[in-house]
Design an enzyme around this catalytic site. Structure first.
Site: not given
Lengths: 646, 167
Positions: B81, B87-90
């Site tokens: 993720n 970059r964080v994808c949540i």
């Protein structure tokens, strides 16, 4: 460091060029001629010129802005390159005028543009910076005034040039500076708003709204300027490709600003009309912190249908983006807040009613409609059927005529209960009637209304007014029912012994008092008074309200239409008995009430027993219900918290 | 009175310093700019990221908290993720309007009720339990699903790297 080296190099080159020219020509004028004639020398001089401009820019930046933040510099470079590309495109349109002066003017334009962007960034930063010193204010204020002044001078210059020499490249400059001056205006407004907020001790609530409208107005001016410019340029030169990109962005921004304003207005309207202000008790019960801004809620907070409380301003800015509750994501637009406050009145079945008075009561908004139309028709009908019925109808009609005829043109919708008497179900003895009358519909107890119902009564919008009207109509209905009940009673009493008529005739009151009694009855129901000023107009006035009230009671409407009153009956035929009846009728509202209640208790129909059991305990259990509801809210809050914590 | 975004960020910073959640440190990089934060996240215990301390940067928009911040790990990361650039994808970091992956429920999205603390806690749980349906890093997602040992090995190498140990 590198730029310093480059400027030093450029300075050295210039020195070499000038030194060389002097060395060769020995005199000032010939050496200037030599430099301008030699292309390499001119190139060096041009470069030197740009270096000087850059250094001037740095100096001005130091004076007006201090050190740039990395983000500011990044944005500046990005915009600068776009602007440079557009300038190159502009050169292609004006390739005939291409000369050093032209290039210099474009350089100045770019130079000033950069400072406009920086000023804008700086002012935007104001809101985000924890410390704003006096130096900042001095710098921004002076920068904005200098930029505004320069823009103005340039516009004037361009205007004079165009007016003097006809359309030249100055047209472009005039337009560009006009756009820049709108930018200065926008930035200045923002600066003033931010500064005002900084000075205030509490958050300024309407700032966001002011900013929205500023954006909208400036955006509109810019769009108009761009469109005008494109039209003018397309007519004189060619289509100005170099403004298409900024024009596109300006239009997009304008559209966004327009959308924002619309959404904001809608959010404000929703909040003002749909959601109640949170009461101090509710605030005390929650943790008293607006979860959007994490600050205490003292005043100006709203409660959503789901029970969550937020600051009005926080909610407004959120609703501009999304119409959901921030906490539980309840879609507030889809949530019905307009719950009908009055369930349709219970229709008792199985009661062989000789007299469908409830219908007559419900029909209250309608009498202006058909009471004159069908009167004679019905009278004849009844008269043919049964002498009893005839008498009954006559008496009743005359009683009504007496009351309403004096009451300003026979409008009295409150006092009138048209006795629609279907002959075939009429019992042989009219005095049976009171015992068989179905109970009138009860208006809802105001203390036990749910929040939604109360909310539906709030506000000034049409449906709120209609909701209130509906409630009032219910009250009126009750009064009408009581009235008709009394009429029935009086009829029975008048009919039973012939002697009491003469005995009570001594107590006859003059009609004026009777009329005032009727008037007071009707004035207690404002709906009736306000909506039926005259029979002729009452139809139109009633139409929407009637339609509204009719919707839940469609099945009842049909008999209602044929309901009549005999208002045309001549006064002279009014027997003494009638007066007697009216006195009793009008003077005993309370009596009617008690009669009704006693009837409630005595009638064994399931609907009535349910009604009484509904009404009475509600009063005593009011506080209990309220407490339970509050507990429910608290539980909801807790559960939401725990789920979000997970 | 400063802007509402600034006041909210200050309030959150105060809250985070007074009651710091376990395994999380966060605060503005400099006191001059409250809109850029640095966070240190400890790898959750019992996972392949255990023992690691992962630095990340949070950038807040001017209209925070109406819009979500952006979060980016500043160290090397290998996680289904997290994009290769960190970059964080949540879902909690996505505004309800946009749905880059097309599967997120709006109930999981950003709302002003969320906070830095909740974001960081979500990131910790994301480290512990990757969502292999979101393909921020497809290689990592495939490896996490099919070749867990290899994944754990890479994770342990990253942990050692963040601690400054030789791998």
């Amino acid at each position: 460091m590198r730029s310093l080296g480059l400027s030093a190099l450029s300075l050295a080159l210039t020195a070499v060029v000038i030194g060389n020219a002097f060395y060769q020509k020995k005199q000032f004028y010939p050496s200037v001629v030599y430099i301008t004639k030699s292309n390499p020398s001119m190139a060096v001089i041009y470069i030197q010129f740009f270096v000087i401009v850059l250094m001037l820019g740095k100096l001005l930046r130091k004076i007006f802005l201090g050190t740039l933040r990395p983000a500011e510099f990044e944005h500046l470079m990005e915009r600068f390159w776009y602007a440079l590309t557009e300038t190159c495109l502009a050169f292609t349109v004006f390739r005939d005028d291409f000369n050093p002066r032209f290039v210099a003017l474009f350089t100045v334009l770019l130079f000033l543009k950069s400072f406009h962007w920086l000023a804008e960034e700086r002012v935007d930063y104001m809101e985000r910076s924890p410390v704003i010193g006096w130096l900042f204010h001095v710098r921004v204020a002076s920068l904005l005034s200098v930029l505004g002044l320069l823009d103005y001078l340039m516009i004037v210059h361009a205007y004079e040039s165009v007016a003097l020499k006809g359309p030249t490249v100055q047209l472009v400059f005039g337009f560009e500076y006009a756009i820049l001056i709108t930018m200065v205006a926008n930035t200045t407004v923002k600066y003033v708003l931010h500064a005002a907020e900084l000075r205030a001790d509490s958050p300024w609530e309407n700032k966001a709204v002011f900013l929205l409208y500023t954006e909208l107005v400036i955006g509109l001016i810019r769009v108009i300027l761009y469109v005008l410019f494109v039209i003018i340029m397309a007519k004189i030169y060619a289509l100005p490709m170099f403004v298409f990109r900024p024009m596109f962005f300006t239009m997009r921004n304008f559209k966004k600003a327009l959308n924002d304003v619309i959404m904001s207005r809608r959010a404000i309207r929703n909040m003002n009309t749909l959601y109640p202000d949170a009461t101090p008790e509710e605030l005390a019960m929650s943790d008293n912190i607006c979860i959007i801004c994490r600050e205490d809620m003292v005043s100006n907070s709203k409660k959503l249908p789901c029970g969550h409380i937020f600051h009005t301003t926080c909610l407004r800015s959120w609703f501009q983006r999304q119409q959901t509750c921030p906490t539980c994501r309840l879609n507030i637009l889809r949530t019905p807040t307009n719950v009908t406050s009055s369930p349709p009145p219970p229709r008792p079945e199985g009661v062989n009613a000789p007299n469908i008075n409830p219908n007559a009561g419900i029909q209250v908004p309608l009498p202006g409609f058909n009471m004159n139309n069908n009167n004679n028709n019905n009278n004849i009908n009844i008269g043919q059927e049964n002498p009893f019925t005839n008498l009954f109808a006559q008496n009743f009609g005359q009683a009504q005529a007496g009351a309403t005829g004096a009451n300003a043109g026979g409008n009295g919708t409150a006092g009138q209960v048209p006795p629609h008497v279907p002959p075939f179900v009429l019992p042989p003895f009219p005095f049976m009637a009171p015992y068989a009358i179905p109970p009138p519909p009860m208006p809802p107890n105001l203390n036990t209304l749910t929040d939604e119902e109360l909310r539906a009564l709030e506000g000034n919008e049409r449906r709120h007014v209609e909701e209130r009207l509906k409630l009032l109509q219910n009250v009126q209905l009750l009064l009408d029912a009581a009235n008709s009940l009394m009429n029935q009673y009086s009829l029975v009493t008048a009919r039973l012994p012939p002697i009491p008529a003469a005995a009570t005739s001594s107590t006859v009151v003059p009609p004026s008092t009777a009329v005032s009694g009727a008037a007071s009855t009707s004035s207690s129901t404002p709906t009736a008074n306000s909506v039926s000023p005259e029979p002729s107009t009452s139809q139109a006035a009633f139409d929407p309200a009637a339609a509204k009230s009719a919707t839940p009671k469609k099945d009842i409407i049909t008999p209602v239409k044929s309901a009549q009153i005999d208002t045309n009956k001549p006064q002279s035929t009014l027997p003494e008995i009638e007066k007697d009846v009216r006195i009793e009728d009008l003077g005993s509202e309370e009596h009617a009430d008690t009669v009704k209640h006693s009837q409630h208790n005595s009638t064994p129909t399931p609907s009535t027993s349910r009604q009484t059991s509904e009404v009475d305990p509600d009063d005593t259990e009011l506080s209990e219900i309220r407490r339970r509801r509050l507990q429910k809210f608290q539980q909801q809050n807790d559960s939401v918290k725990t789920t979000t914590n997970e | 009175m400063a802007g509402s975004a600034l006041r909210r960020l200050m309030a959150e910073y105060r809250q985070l310093t007074l009651n710091p959640p376990e395994g999380i440190v966060a605060g503005p990089i400099s006191e001059d700019n409250f809109f850029e934060w640095e966070a240190l996240i400890a790898g959750p215990e019992g996972t392949c990221f255990e023992g690691g301390v992962f630095p990340a940067k949070l950038v807040f928009p001017p209209d925070y908290p109406l819009s979500p911040p952006k979060m980016k790990f500043t160290c090397e990361m290998f996680h289904p993720n997290i994009f290769a650039d960190g970059r964080v994808c949540i879902s909690i970091l996505h505004a309800p309007g946009d749905d880059p992956m097309g599967y997120e429920l709006s109930a999981e999205r950003w709302s002003p009720v969320q906070s830095v603390e909740k974001i960081l806690l979500s990131v910790v749980s994301m480290l512990a339990e990757p969502n292999d349906e979101s393909g921020a890093n497809v290689d990592a997602a495939i490896m996490w699903r099919d070749n867990r040992e290899e994944f754990n090995k890479i994770a342990r190498r990253i942990v050692r790297k963040t601690l400054g140990l030789p791998s």
